[in-house]
Design a protein around this motif. Structure first.
Motif, PDB file in Angstrom:
ATOM      1  N   PRO A  69     -72.813  76.343  66.866  1.00  0.00           N
ATOM      2  CA  PRO A  69     -71.841  76.314  67.969  1.00  0.00           C
ATOM      3  C   PRO A  69     -70.768  75.237  67.800  1.00  0.00           C
ATOM      4  O   PRO A  69     -69.679  75.358  68.348  1.00  0.00           O
ATOM      5  CB  PRO A  69     -72.704  76.028  69.198  1.00  0.00           C
ATOM      6  CG  PRO A  69     -74.044  76.545  68.842  1.00  0.00           C
ATOM      7  CD  PRO A  69     -74.188  76.284  67.359  1.00  0.00           C
ATOM      8  N   LEU A  70     -71.055  74.218  67.021  1.00  0.00           N
ATOM      9  CA  LEU A  70     -70.086  73.156  66.777  1.00  0.00           C
ATOM     10  C   LEU A  70     -68.862  73.659  65.999  1.00  0.00           C
ATOM     11  O   LEU A  70     -67.750  73.197  66.214  1.00  0.00           O
ATOM     12  CB  LEU A  70     -70.773  72.020  65.997  1.00  0.00           C
ATOM     13  CG  LEU A  70     -69.923  70.837  65.585  1.00  0.00           C
ATOM     14  CD1 LEU A  70     -69.538  70.019  66.815  1.00  0.00           C
ATOM     15  CD2 LEU A  70     -70.672  69.971  64.597  1.00  0.00           C
ATOM     16  N   ILE A  71     -69.060  74.604  65.136  1.00  0.00           N
ATOM     17  CA  ILE A  71     -67.994  75.047  64.223  1.00  0.00           C
ATOM     18  C   ILE A  71     -66.771  75.600  64.968  1.00  0.00           C
ATOM     19  O   ILE A  71     -65.668  75.097  64.780  1.00  0.00           O
ATOM     20  CB  ILE A  71     -68.542  76.050  63.184  1.00  0.00           C
ATOM     21  CG1 ILE A  71     -69.643  75.389  62.333  1.00  0.00           C
ATOM     22  CG2 ILE A  71     -67.426  76.597  62.311  1.00  0.00           C
ATOM     23  CD1 ILE A  71     -69.259  74.088  61.668  1.00  0.00           C
ATOM     24  N   PRO A  72     -66.899  76.622  65.817  1.00  0.00           N
ATOM     25  CA  PRO A  72     -65.683  77.129  66.471  1.00  0.00           C
ATOM     26  C   PRO A  72     -65.053  76.118  67.428  1.00  0.00           C
ATOM     27  O   PRO A  72     -63.852  76.188  67.702  1.00  0.00           O
ATOM     28  CB  PRO A  72     -66.151  78.381  67.214  1.00  0.00           C
ATOM     29  CG  PRO A  72     -67.613  78.318  67.256  1.00  0.00           C
ATOM     30  CD  PRO A  72     -68.067  77.423  66.139  1.00  0.00           C
ATOM     31  N   GLY A  73     -65.835  75.166  67.896  1.00  0.00           N
ATOM     32  CA  GLY A  73     -65.297  74.167  68.804  1.00  0.00           C
ATOM     33  C   GLY A  73     -64.582  73.013  68.123  1.00  0.00           C
ATOM     34  O   GLY A  73     -63.926  72.215  68.791  1.00  0.00           O
ATOM     35  N   THR A  74     -64.709  72.913  66.797  1.00  0.00           N
ATOM     36  CA  THR A  74     -64.127  71.764  66.093  1.00  0.00           C
ATOM     37  C   THR A  74     -63.166  72.145  64.973  1.00  0.00           C
ATOM     38  O   THR A  74     -62.634  71.272  64.310  1.00  0.00           O
ATOM     39  CB  THR A  74     -65.241  70.888  65.487  1.00  0.00           C
ATOM     40  OG1 THR A  74     -66.022  71.681  64.587  1.00  0.00           O
ATOM     41  CG2 THR A  74     -66.133  70.302  66.571  1.00  0.00           C
ATOM     42  N   GLN A  94     -76.655  80.490  58.156  1.00  0.00           N
ATOM     43  CA  GLN A  94     -77.088  80.553  59.544  1.00  0.00           C
ATOM     44  C   GLN A  94     -78.180  79.502  59.759  1.00  0.00           C
ATOM     45  O   GLN A  94     -78.918  79.164  58.823  1.00  0.00           O
ATOM     46  CB  GLN A  94     -77.626  81.944  59.885  1.00  0.00           C
ATOM     47  CG  GLN A  94     -76.573  83.036  59.779  1.00  0.00           C
ATOM     48  CD  GLN A  94     -75.450  82.824  60.774  1.00  0.00           C
ATOM     49  OE1 GLN A  94     -75.672  82.520  61.938  1.00  0.00           O
ATOM     50  NE2 GLN A  94     -74.214  82.970  60.297  1.00  0.00           N
ATOM     51  N   PRO A  95     -78.307  78.967  60.979  1.00  0.00           N
ATOM     52  CA  PRO A  95     -79.332  77.948  61.233  1.00  0.00           C
ATOM     53  C   PRO A  95     -80.733  78.368  60.789  1.00  0.00           C
ATOM     54  O   PRO A  95     -81.490  77.548  60.258  1.00  0.00           O
ATOM     55  CB  PRO A  95     -79.252  77.743  62.745  1.00  0.00           C
ATOM     56  CG  PRO A  95     -77.832  78.071  63.083  1.00  0.00           C
ATOM     57  CD  PRO A  95     -77.466  79.204  62.155  1.00  0.00           C
ATOM     58  N   GLU A  96     -81.068  79.642  60.953  1.00  0.00           N
ATOM     59  CA  GLU A  96     -82.410  80.092  60.555  1.00  0.00           C
ATOM     60  C   GLU A  96     -82.603  80.079  59.042  1.00  0.00           C
ATOM     61  O   GLU A  96     -83.739  80.114  58.560  1.00  0.00           O
ATOM     62  CB  GLU A  96     -82.735  81.475  61.137  1.00  0.00           C
ATOM     63  CG  GLU A  96     -81.820  82.583  60.685  1.00  0.00           C
ATOM     64  CD  GLU A  96     -80.636  82.816  61.628  1.00  0.00           C
ATOM     65  OE1 GLU A  96     -80.037  83.897  61.511  1.00  0.00           O
ATOM     66  OE2 GLU A  96     -80.301  81.954  62.451  1.00  0.00           O
TER      67      GLU A  96
END
Length: 128
Positions: A69-74, A94-96
């Protein structure tokens, strides 16, 4: 944090740090981030040497581009479309896909790993 935790750790326990591929290869727009991650890498190796005689393992996972979620916000919109393209797999992780690395270091499967830096990068940086 490690200093505060050490009195509570016993033989067989593990400390797992999070580094980054940019701590190894650098990044022209993330100089401070790359520098601190590089410091985490050497901290991991030094702490592993320090705690080795107590049989406490210290390792680090070094992610490459992981879609969180950090990626599109930064990131700028135009940069988002190329996020992960610099990997040999041509996509972000992906995190998994990252999580099993931490499980390995925390489990008995990783009982002979200490001072290790595990790159989970999709083959980043791509060399050609």
């Amino acid at each position: 944090m490690a200093q505060a935790a050490i009195p509570f750790l016993k033989e067989g326990d593990a400390i797992i740090n999070t580094g980054s591929i940019v701590g190894l290869v650098g990044h022209p727009h993330q100089i401070d981030y790359a520098s601190t991650k590089g410091a985490i890498h050497t901290f991991t190796k030094s702490l592993a040497a320090y705690l080795g005689e107590k049989k406490i393992r210290v390792n680090a996972v070094l992610p490459g581009p992981i879609w969180t979620p950090l990626i599109p916000g930064t990131m700028l919109k135009e940069d988002l479309q190329q996020f992960g393209d610099a990997t040999m797999l041509g996509r972000p992780g992906q995190p998994e896909e990252l999580a099993p690395s931490y499980v390995y270091f925390a489990s008995q499967d990783g009982s002979y790993s200490t001072g290790s830096l595990l790159e989970v990068t999709g083959g980043m940086p791509k060399t050609s």
